[in-house]
Design a protein around this motif. Structure first.
Motif, short mmCIF file in Angstrom:
data_model
loop_
_atom_site.label_atom_id
_atom_site.label_comp_id
_atom_site.label_asym_id
_atom_site.label_seq_id
_atom_site.Cartn_x
_atom_site.Cartn_y
_atom_site.Cartn_z
N THR A 34 15.26 -24.54 19.45
CA THR A 34 13.85 -24.90 19.64
C THR A 34 13.24 -24.16 20.82
N ALA A 35 13.99 -24.08 21.93
CA ALA A 35 13.49 -23.38 23.11
C ALA A 35 13.34 -21.89 22.87
N GLU A 36 14.28 -21.30 22.15
CA GLU A 36 14.20 -19.86 21.87
C GLU A 36 13.06 -19.54 20.90
N VAL A 37 12.82 -20.40 19.92
CA VAL A 37 11.66 -20.19 19.04
C VAL A 37 10.37 -20.25 19.86
N ALA A 38 10.29 -21.20 20.79
CA ALA A 38 9.11 -21.30 21.65
C ALA A 38 8.90 -20.02 22.45
N ARG A 39 9.97 -19.49 23.00
CA ARG A 39 9.86 -18.25 23.78
C ARG A 39 9.39 -17.08 22.92
N LEU A 40 9.95 -16.95 21.74
CA LEU A 40 9.58 -15.84 20.86
C LEU A 40 8.13 -15.96 20.39
N ILE A 41 7.69 -17.19 20.10
CA ILE A 41 6.29 -17.39 19.71
C ILE A 41 5.36 -17.05 20.87
N ALA A 42 5.75 -17.45 22.07
CA ALA A 42 4.93 -17.13 23.25
C ALA A 42 4.86 -15.62 23.46
N GLU A 43 5.98 -14.94 23.35
CA GLU A 43 6.01 -13.49 23.55
C GLU A 43 5.21 -12.75 22.48
N ALA A 44 5.08 -13.37 21.30
CA ALA A 44 4.32 -12.74 20.21
C ALA A 44 2.83 -13.02 20.30
N GLY A 45 2.41 -13.77 21.32
CA GLY A 45 0.99 -14.05 21.50
C GLY A 45 0.53 -15.38 20.96
N GLY A 46 1.47 -16.23 20.57
CA GLY A 46 1.12 -17.56 20.09
C GLY A 46 0.66 -17.57 18.65
N THR A 47 0.03 -18.65 18.27
CA THR A 47 -0.47 -18.85 16.90
C THR A 47 -1.97 -19.14 16.95
N GLU A 48 -2.63 -18.97 15.81
CA GLU A 48 -4.08 -19.18 15.77
C GLU A 48 -4.47 -20.49 15.08
N GLN A 49 -3.95 -20.72 13.88
CA GLN A 49 -4.36 -21.93 13.16
C GLN A 49 -3.23 -22.93 12.97
N VAL A 50 -2.10 -22.66 13.59
CA VAL A 50 -0.99 -23.60 13.59
C VAL A 50 -0.72 -24.06 15.01
N ARG A 51 -0.73 -25.35 15.21
CA ARG A 51 -0.40 -25.95 16.51
C ARG A 51 1.08 -26.32 16.47
N VAL A 52 1.87 -25.68 17.32
CA VAL A 52 3.31 -25.90 17.30
C VAL A 52 3.71 -26.87 18.41
N LEU A 53 4.47 -27.87 18.06
CA LEU A 53 4.98 -28.88 19.00
C LEU A 53 6.48 -28.67 19.12
N PHE A 54 6.90 -27.96 20.18
CA PHE A 54 8.32 -27.71 20.41
C PHE A 54 8.89 -28.96 21.07
N THR A 55 9.69 -29.69 20.32
CA THR A 55 10.04 -31.07 20.66
C THR A 55 11.52 -31.22 20.97
N ILE A 56 11.79 -31.84 22.10
CA ILE A 56 13.16 -32.21 22.47
C ILE A 56 13.24 -33.73 22.46
N ALA A 57 13.92 -34.27 21.47
CA ALA A 57 13.91 -35.70 21.23
C ALA A 57 15.11 -36.39 21.87
N SER A 58 15.14 -37.70 21.75
CA SER A 58 16.24 -38.52 22.26
C SER A 58 16.67 -39.51 21.18
N TYR A 59 17.76 -40.22 21.43
CA TYR A 59 18.18 -41.36 20.61
C TYR A 59 18.53 -40.99 19.16
N GLU A 60 18.75 -39.71 18.85
CA GLU A 60 19.09 -39.36 17.48
C GLU A 60 20.43 -39.97 17.08
N GLU A 61 21.37 -39.97 18.00
CA GLU A 61 22.72 -40.40 17.68
C GLU A 61 22.84 -41.90 17.43
N ILE A 62 21.81 -42.66 17.74
CA ILE A 62 21.87 -44.11 17.50
C ILE A 62 20.80 -44.55 16.50
#
Length: 416
Positions: free
Chosen positions: A218-246
């Motif tokens: 997720t972090a690497e996709v965020a970096r690559l999207i940022a380096e490419a100049g971002g997006t125009e009509q897609v809002r990307v939410l790079f999310t680091i969640a919790s509690y998946e294991e329970i």
């Protein structure tokens, strides 16, 4: 020679591997994910995020979201999720002989015996301040000499109630010695095994690939999207969640709060080909070294999968289809669990020995996942109207046409 246009065909660069190692080594047991989210990922996000991107934090858990277009609810919102929580053990009680009896959570009891761990103890005199205790080992029988014949032969296993932590306490008042350390029921314990390169090329192993790897992707996709100049009509939410294991609670809260239009969960998968005793169950032949995996079934969106698979084919990124049945088993379920209308799927990479101290992965599979998600986001951004694309293009099986051949009569493939 390294193929810079297709990084998934090349060894992972050392700086990238070091970032992956730092993310995976952060001590983030369930409920205490801040070491990974705030200690590693937040400063990493801030190191490359454009000024108009925004990092969002939450009250009920330590998850974070890096938002490319804060406030733009008119845009098509894509949530890419990795989960920071690690399965952990917890102190259950302290014996008079100094044994620290523990709950094993989602570990098989037998895979824990003899391994070194770290116990995180909250200071009884200063709630909220934690100390670490290194050097303890997980035990059950003490020695083969104390086991019965069925255990020696393997006919009888180890019960989870037999597992305890040994801090090598000796002398008088052993229980009091442990209590003097501030150890209390509820304290978290995690395995002590940072990842390292494996014996075979482009492999690595250690504890907690599940699911620091999803956070790394997720972090690497965020970096690559940022380096490419971002997006125009897609809002990307790079999310680091919790509690998946329970129970995947953190991601469903985030989905409920942010209401994405699409979710791409990123989580580890199984190498079924290498799994002992699994071959005769006729599982799908997912295999480490054969590329990323894409979920098919359950709530996985055929439209979203179509975009990802088309992207993989266009860029020659190796892909494997994962059959998930009624449940993806990942944060890909977050939308439906939160009663949010969104397309969703789950992307992964086969690993071996899941939920052990020796989880094993292949760097090129991880790189394949990073780059297929990045390119799929760009493909979504290039659609004339992403909202309508998903509303109007659900597959219609009543429009399926008949095959023009009968298998053996299928024409040979041509280059045309």
């Amino acid at each position: 020679m390294s193929d810079t246009s297709k990084p998934w065909n090349s060894p992972m660069p050392n700086p990238q591997f070091d970032l992956m190692r730092r993310i995976l080594s952060a001590p983030s047991p369930v409920g205490l994910e801040g070491a990974m989210t705030y200690g590693v990922l937040k400063p990493h996000f801030e190191s490359f995020a454009p000024a108009d991107w925004q990092l969002q934090q939450f009250m009920g858990h330590a998850g974070v979201v890096l938002d490319t277009h804060p406030g733009r609810d008119d845009l098509f919102k894509v949530m890419i999720i990795g989960h920071a929580d690690k399965i952990r053990m917890q102190v259950r009680s302290i014996g008079e002989d100094g044994k620290i009896w523990i709950n094993t959570d989602s570990f098989l009891p037998t895979v824990l015996i003899g391994h070194e761990v770290t116990l995180f103890s909250e200071d009884p005199e200063a709630p909220g301040r934690y100390r670490r205790i290194d050097g303890g080992t997980v035990e059950a029988l003490g020695a083969i000499h104390f086991s019965d014949p069925a255990q020696r032969s393997g006919e009888k296993g180890i019960k989870k109630e037999q597992i305890y932590l040994d801090l090598q306490i000796h002398g008088e008042n052993k229980k009091q010695q442990v209590e003097n350390l501030g150890v209390r029921p509820g304290d978290s314990i995690i395995l002590d095994r940072p990842i390292r390169p494996g014996f075979s090329p482009d492999t690595f192993y250690g504890a907690y690939l599940d699911n620091g790897l999803g956070c790394f992707v997720t972090a690497e996709v965020a970096r690559l999207i940022a380096e490419a100049g971002g997006t125009e009509q897609v809002r990307v939410l790079f999310t680091i969640a919790s509690y998946e294991e329970i129970g995947r609670f953190g991601s469903r809260v985030m989905a409920g709060e942010l209401r994405p239009d699409a979710i791409i969960a990123v989580d580890v998968n199984h190498d079924y080909v290498a799994a002992p005793g699994i071959g005769d169950r006729r599982m799908q032949p997912l295999e480490m070294g054969k590329g990323f995996t894409m979920s098919v079934g359950a709530i996985a969106s055929e439209q979203l999968n179509r975009i990802i698979e088309t992207t993989a084919r266009e860029h020659d990124i190796p892909m494997q289809r994962d059959i998930v049945g009624v449940d993806t088993g990942t944060d890909g379920m977050a939308g439906v669990l939160a009663s949010v209308d969104c397309a969703a799927t789950s992307i992964g990479f086969p690993i071996r020995n899941m939920h052990t101290i020796s989880e094993t992965g292949y760097t090129k599979d991880v790189l394949a996942a990073i780059h297929v998600i990045t390119r799929a986001v760009k493909a979504l951004d290039a659609l004339p109207n992403p909202h309508q694309e998903f509303r109007n293009n659900h597959p219609r099986l009543d429009q399926a046409g008949p095959l023009a051949h009968q298998g053996s009569d299928k024409p040979e493939k041509t280059d045309k």
